[in-house]
Design a protein around this motif. Structure first.
Motif, mmCIF file in Angstrom:
data_model
loop_
_atom_site.group_PDB
_atom_site.id
_atom_site.type_symbol
_atom_site.label_atom_id
_atom_site.label_comp_id
_atom_site.label_asym_id
_atom_site.label_seq_id
_atom_site.Cartn_x
_atom_site.Cartn_y
_atom_site.Cartn_z
ATOM 1 N N LYS A 177 -0.472 -11.648 -5.360
ATOM 2 C CA LYS A 177 -1.221 -11.652 -4.098
ATOM 3 C C LYS A 177 -1.457 -10.221 -3.613
ATOM 4 C CE LYS A 177 2.623 -12.072 -0.816
ATOM 5 N NZ LYS A 177 2.604 -10.687 -0.395
ATOM 6 N N ASP A 178 -0.636 -9.277 -4.075
ATOM 7 C CA ASP A 178 -0.764 -7.872 -3.698
ATOM 8 C C ASP A 178 -1.606 -7.061 -4.689
ATOM 9 O OD1 ASP A 178 0.818 -8.112 -1.389
ATOM 10 O OD2 ASP A 178 2.673 -7.818 -2.540
ATOM 11 N N PHE A 179 -2.163 -7.727 -5.694
ATOM 12 C CA PHE A 179 -2.891 -7.035 -6.765
ATOM 13 C C PHE A 179 -4.049 -6.195 -6.234
ATOM 14 C CE2 PHE A 179 -5.944 -7.204 -10.424
ATOM 15 C CZ PHE A 179 -5.180 -6.517 -11.340
ATOM 16 N N THR A 228 0.832 -1.205 0.000
ATOM 17 C CA THR A 228 0.000 0.000 0.000
ATOM 18 C C THR A 228 0.864 1.251 0.000
ATOM 19 O OG1 THR A 228 -1.819 -1.144 1.084
ATOM 20 C CG2 THR A 228 -1.797 1.249 1.265
ATOM 21 N N GLU A 229 1.817 1.315 0.918
ATOM 22 C CA GLU A 229 2.682 2.491 0.994
ATOM 23 C C GLU A 229 3.611 2.571 -0.214
ATOM 24 O OE1 GLU A 229 4.036 6.074 2.303
ATOM 25 O OE2 GLU A 229 2.302 4.955 3.033
ATOM 26 N N GLN A 230 4.137 1.445 -0.676
ATOM 27 C CA GLN A 230 4.988 1.476 -1.872
ATOM 28 C C GLN A 230 4.219 2.016 -3.073
ATOM 29 O OE1 GLN A 230 7.710 -1.532 -3.099
ATOM 30 N NE2 GLN A 230 8.165 -2.200 -1.010
ATOM 31 N N ASN A 261 -4.332 -2.170 -6.361
ATOM 32 C CA ASN A 261 -5.442 -1.561 -7.094
ATOM 33 C C ASN A 261 -6.261 -0.611 -6.230
ATOM 34 O OD1 ASN A 261 -5.289 -2.355 -9.789
ATOM 35 N ND2 ASN A 261 -6.197 -4.336 -9.351
ATOM 36 N N ALA A 262 -6.379 -0.875 -4.933
ATOM 37 C CA ALA A 262 -7.123 0.026 -4.042
ATOM 38 C C ALA A 262 -6.478 1.416 -4.030
ATOM 39 C CB ALA A 262 -7.192 -0.560 -2.637
ATOM 40 N N LEU A 269 8.164 -4.066 -4.455
ATOM 41 C CA LEU A 269 6.924 -4.805 -4.684
ATOM 42 C C LEU A 269 6.178 -4.353 -5.923
ATOM 43 C CD1 LEU A 269 5.601 -4.856 -1.000
ATOM 44 C CD2 LEU A 269 6.996 -6.586 -2.182
ATOM 45 N N VAL A 270 6.436 -3.112 -6.387
ATOM 46 C CA VAL A 270 5.682 -2.567 -7.518
ATOM 47 C C VAL A 270 6.510 -1.491 -8.220
ATOM 48 C CG1 VAL A 270 4.492 -0.830 -6.083
ATOM 49 C CG2 VAL A 270 3.395 -1.663 -8.190
ATOM 50 N N GLU A 271 6.332 -1.412 -9.528
ATOM 51 C CA GLU A 271 6.988 -0.378 -10.352
ATOM 52 C C GLU A 271 6.001 0.028 -11.434
ATOM 53 O OE1 GLU A 271 10.990 0.279 -13.132
ATOM 54 O OE2 GLU A 271 10.887 -1.433 -11.768
#
Length: 117
Positions: free
Chosen positions: A72-74, A37-39, A78-79, A106-108
């Motif tokens: 699993k973090d999708f 979420t924070e990332q 998305n939120a 975790l995300v880019e």
């Protein structure tokens, strides 16, 4: 036709502008030790800052490609994304699971936007 490059280093430019189109290099979180979420939130803050620097904004994003380390973090990613994208201005988007440059990331995101005129 001119090509404008901003914040250019040996490997890449953070912003490239050509034909009224803004291309951003991949953006990641401010702190890779945070959760998804924070990332996601701090990654999107960086996108906002670069778009502003280039003369664009969220309402002018044409496409976004998101890379997520684990699907699993999708939903959590998305939120944050759904609350960030202005209603009626959703860009074309792809999201793929990918190995990241560093395991804590975790995300880019990679963004293409039109200049705001």
């Amino acid at each position: 036709m001119s090509i404008e490059r901003q914040e250019t280093a040996q490997r890449m430019s953070r912003i490239v502008i050509h034909n009224d189109t803004v291309y951003l290099c991949g953006q990641v979180a401010k702190d890779a030790n945070d959760g998804i979420t924070e990332q996601t939130a701090t990654m999107l803050d960086k996108v906002d800052a670069l778009l502003k620097q280039a003369g664009s904004d969220r309402e002018h994003i044409l496409s976004a490609t998101l890379y997520i380390r684990d699907m699993k973090d999708f939903a959590a990613m998305n939120a944050v994304w759904d609350s960030w994208v202005p209603e009626g201005y959703a860009p074309a988007r792809a999201c793929v699971e990918a190995r990241m440059a560093r395991p804590e990331l975790l995300v880019e995101i990679s963004v293409v936007a039109a200049l705001a005129k």
